[in-house]
Design a protein around this motif. Sequence first.
Motif, PDB file in Angstrom:
ATOM      1  N   PHE A 185       0.849  -1.207   0.000  1.00 34.82           N
ATOM      2  CA  PHE A 185       0.000   0.000   0.000  1.00 34.82           C
ATOM      3  C   PHE A 185       0.876   1.245   0.000  1.00 34.82           C
ATOM      4  CE2 PHE A 185      -2.649  -3.186   2.195  1.00 34.82           C
ATOM      5  CZ  PHE A 185      -3.794  -3.115   1.417  1.00 34.82           C
ATOM      6  N   HIS A 186       0.425   2.257  -0.739  1.00 29.45           N
ATOM      7  CA  HIS A 186       1.174   3.511  -0.755  1.00 29.45           C
ATOM      8  C   HIS A 186       0.244   4.691  -0.594  1.00 29.45           C
ATOM      9  CE1 HIS A 186       5.152   1.948  -1.723  1.00 29.45           C
ATOM     10  NE2 HIS A 186       4.472   0.968  -2.296  1.00 29.45           N
ATOM     11  N   CYS A 187       0.695   5.650   0.207  1.00 33.10           N
ATOM     12  CA  CYS A 187      -0.096   6.858   0.434  1.00 33.10           C
ATOM     13  C   CYS A 187       0.394   7.926  -0.537  1.00 33.10           C
ATOM     14  CB  CYS A 187       0.096   7.300   1.887  1.00 33.10           C
ATOM     15  SG  CYS A 187      -1.030   8.594   2.344  1.00 33.10           S
ATOM     16  N   ILE A 188      -0.560   8.438  -1.324  1.00 35.78           N
ATOM     17  CA  ILE A 188      -0.216   9.451  -2.326  1.00 35.78           C
ATOM     18  C   ILE A 188      -0.581  10.799  -1.730  1.00 35.78           C
ATOM     19  CG2 ILE A 188      -0.636  10.206  -4.712  1.00 35.78           C
ATOM     20  CD1 ILE A 188       0.413   7.329  -4.514  1.00 35.78           C
ATOM     21  N   GLY A 189       0.393  11.591  -1.381  1.00 31.59           N
ATOM     22  CA  GLY A 189       0.100  12.904  -0.800  1.00 31.59           C
ATOM     23  C   GLY A 189       0.005  12.836   0.712  1.00 31.59           C
ATOM     24  N   SER A 190      -0.414  13.948   1.306  1.00 28.99           N
ATOM     25  CA  SER A 190      -0.459  14.018   2.767  1.00 28.99           C
ATOM     26  C   SER A 190      -1.862  13.744   3.281  1.00 28.99           C
ATOM     27  CB  SER A 190      -0.059  15.416   3.241  1.00 28.99           C
ATOM     28  OG  SER A 190       1.058  15.848   2.538  1.00 28.99           O
ATOM     29  N   PRO A 191      -1.986  12.793   4.177  1.00 33.06           N
ATOM     30  CA  PRO A 191      -3.312  12.550   4.764  1.00 33.06           C
ATOM     31  C   PRO A 191      -3.630  13.625   5.805  1.00 33.06           C
ATOM     32  CG  PRO A 191      -1.687  11.054   5.706  1.00 33.06           C
ATOM     33  CD  PRO A 191      -0.969  11.881   4.686  1.00 33.06           C
ATOM     34  N   PRO A 192      -4.905  13.871   6.101  1.00 35.13           N
ATOM     35  CA  PRO A 192      -5.225  14.803   7.191  1.00 35.13           C
ATOM     36  C   PRO A 192      -4.891  14.172   8.544  1.00 35.13           C
ATOM     37  CG  PRO A 192      -7.228  13.824   6.334  1.00 35.13           C
ATOM     38  CD  PRO A 192      -6.097  13.316   5.483  1.00 35.13           C
ATOM     39  N   VAL A 193      -5.164  14.902   9.614  1.00 32.37           N
ATOM     40  CA  VAL A 193      -4.808  14.426  10.961  1.00 32.37           C
ATOM     41  C   VAL A 193      -5.543  13.134  11.314  1.00 32.37           C
ATOM     42  CG1 VAL A 193      -4.980  15.025  13.428  1.00 32.37           C
ATOM     43  CG2 VAL A 193      -4.177  16.715  11.769  1.00 32.37           C
ATOM     44  N   ALA A 209      -3.877  -3.124   9.942  1.00 32.22           N
ATOM     45  CA  ALA A 209      -2.658  -2.710  10.626  1.00 32.22           C
ATOM     46  C   ALA A 209      -1.646  -2.134   9.633  1.00 32.22           C
ATOM     47  CB  ALA A 209      -2.055  -3.898  11.372  1.00 32.22           C
ATOM     48  N   GLU A 210      -1.511  -2.782   8.480  1.00 31.22           N
ATOM     49  CA  GLU A 210      -0.537  -2.323   7.485  1.00 31.22           C
ATOM     50  C   GLU A 210      -0.954  -0.946   6.917  1.00 31.22           C
ATOM     51  OE1 GLU A 210       2.342  -3.104   6.807  1.00 31.22           O
ATOM     52  OE2 GLU A 210       2.759  -2.209   4.866  1.00 31.22           O
ATOM     53  N   ILE A 211      -2.235  -0.795   6.639  1.00 32.96           N
ATOM     54  CA  ILE A 211      -2.719   0.496   6.115  1.00 32.96           C
ATOM     55  C   ILE A 211      -2.514   1.601   7.159  1.00 32.96           C
ATOM     56  CG2 ILE A 211      -4.880   1.734   5.583  1.00 32.96           C
ATOM     57  CD1 ILE A 211      -5.694  -0.678   3.908  1.00 32.96           C
ATOM     58  N   SER A 212      -2.796   1.291   8.397  1.00 30.98           N
ATOM     59  CA  SER A 212      -2.629   2.295   9.462  1.00 30.98           C
ATOM     60  C   SER A 212      -1.168   2.695   9.592  1.00 30.98           C
ATOM     61  CB  SER A 212      -3.127   1.736  10.796  1.00 30.98           C
ATOM     62  OG  SER A 212      -4.448   1.297  10.662  1.00 30.98           O
ATOM     63  N   ARG A 213      -0.296   1.705   9.465  1.00 30.80           N
ATOM     64  CA  ARG A 213       1.139   1.981   9.552  1.00 30.80           C
ATOM     65  C   ARG A 213       1.565   2.945   8.430  1.00 30.80           C
ATOM     66  NH1 ARG A 213       5.761   0.488   7.620  1.00 30.80           N
ATOM     67  NH2 ARG A 213       4.872  -0.751   5.933  1.00 30.80           N
ATOM     68  N   VAL A 214       1.054   2.677   7.217  1.00 27.90           N
ATOM     69  CA  VAL A 214       1.396   3.512   6.054  1.00 27.90           C
ATOM     70  C   VAL A 214       0.846   4.932   6.236  1.00 27.90           C
ATOM     71  CG1 VAL A 214       0.943   3.803   3.569  1.00 27.90           C
ATOM     72  CG2 VAL A 214       1.609   1.567   4.468  1.00 27.90           C
ATOM     73  N   LEU A 215      -0.402   5.036   6.692  1.00 26.54           N
ATOM     74  CA  LEU A 215      -1.014   6.364   6.871  1.00 26.54           C
ATOM     75  C   LEU A 215      -0.284   7.159   7.954  1.00 26.54           C
ATOM     76  CD1 LEU A 215      -4.829   5.487   6.643  1.00 26.54           C
ATOM     77  CD2 LEU A 215      -3.542   6.899   5.034  1.00 26.54           C
ATOM     78  N   LYS A 216       0.082   6.472   9.026  1.00 28.93           N
ATOM     79  CA  LYS A 216       0.766   7.184  10.115  1.00 28.93           C
ATOM     80  C   LYS A 216       2.182   7.592   9.707  1.00 28.93           C
ATOM     81  CE  LYS A 216      -2.142   6.225  13.946  1.00 28.93           C
ATOM     82  NZ  LYS A 216      -2.370   5.718  15.297  1.00 28.93           N
ATOM     83  N   ALA A 217       2.821   6.742   8.911  1.00 28.35           N
ATOM     84  CA  ALA A 217       4.162   7.100   8.420  1.00 28.35           C
ATOM     85  C   ALA A 217       4.082   8.335   7.527  1.00 28.35           C
ATOM     86  CB  ALA A 217       4.762   5.930   7.649  1.00 28.35           C
ATOM     87  N   ALA A 218       2.910   8.545   6.912  1.00 26.01           N
ATOM     88  CA  ALA A 218       2.736   9.705   6.019  1.00 26.01           C
ATOM     89  C   ALA A 218       2.253  10.941   6.785  1.00 26.01           C
ATOM     90  CB  ALA A 218       1.750   9.355   4.909  1.00 26.01           C
ATOM     91  N   GLY A 219       2.085  10.803   8.096  1.00 26.50           N
ATOM     92  CA  GLY A 219       1.742  11.986   8.903  1.00 26.50           C
ATOM     93  C   GLY A 219       0.377  11.964   9.569  1.00 26.50           C
ATOM     94  N   CYS A 220      -0.437  10.959   9.293  1.00 28.44           N
ATOM     95  CA  CYS A 220      -1.758  10.874   9.908  1.00 28.44           C
ATOM     96  C   CYS A 220      -1.587  10.535  11.403  1.00 28.44           C
ATOM     97  CB  CYS A 220      -2.548   9.779   9.198  1.00 28.44           C
ATOM     98  SG  CYS A 220      -4.244   9.692   9.711  1.00 28.44           S
ATOM     99  N   GLN A 221      -2.434  11.132  12.242  1.00 29.06           N
ATOM    100  CA  GLN A 221      -2.272  10.869  13.685  1.00 29.06           C
ATOM    101  C   GLN A 221      -3.287   9.890  14.246  1.00 29.06           C
ATOM    102  OE1 GLN A 221      -1.969  14.637  15.748  1.00 29.06           O
ATOM    103  NE2 GLN A 221      -0.435  15.346  14.297  1.00 29.06           N
TER     104      GLN A 221
END
Length: 238
Positions: A185-193, A209-221
Amino acid sequence: MITKTKNNCIKINHTKRCILCGLNTASDTPVCHECLADLPWIGTACQRCANPTVTGKLSRVICPTCQKKPPPFDQVIAPFEYRFPVDQLIQLAKFNGQAHLLNSLAELLSLQLQDKTMPELIIPVPLHQKRLQERQYNQAALLAKKIARNLDIPFNNRLLIKTENTPHQAELDRKARRKNLRNSFHCIGSPPVSVAVVDDVMTTGTTAAEISRVLKAAGCQKVYIWIIARTAKELHLF
Ligand SMILES: [Zn+2]
Ligand SMILES: [Zn+2]
């Protein structure tokens, strides 16, 4: 039923039918009151992962798995256990072209979300392009879109993409599931908080779990996982 009013206007009475028993229903939900009570609602469950095998009467209970190692998502909301008749509704909606059932399932999930913390954005668990072509629609995207509309929250189908066409998780054991999804999975751009990720079923929680890890690595809290149903088996998140 179509009737005529005094001034000859046509009035359409949308008598709704329960999607399970087929009887007319006055209920606001797609399922009549009787069938609604018979659905496999999850009762007491882990506040973090929604594991229904948790026992006890405490309203805010965290299961031993989440206590030992908190998962990368913040909360799972799942109204149902994945068993009859919810499992069959999901199968019909997913593989038998009865996508209209997804609207009804989304309504039922929306009911469960009314008093919950709302995210800034709703996204679906993405399907790989090839899988999307085979199935013609992503059931998670249709669910997420409907829920976003119900809750009046922005929806985005492109923030997260699946770049690897991985084998079906169901065919793999726990370790292989994790390896299978790593970097798919890859996050394109910055996710909101805060983001809610929508899917139909959660089995082991590895995808969530994997998606959450990717989103949080991209800045999602905060990552919330919103699903229709969850298996009662023990979770293997890591
Ligand atoms: Zn019914
Ligand atoms: Zn838990």
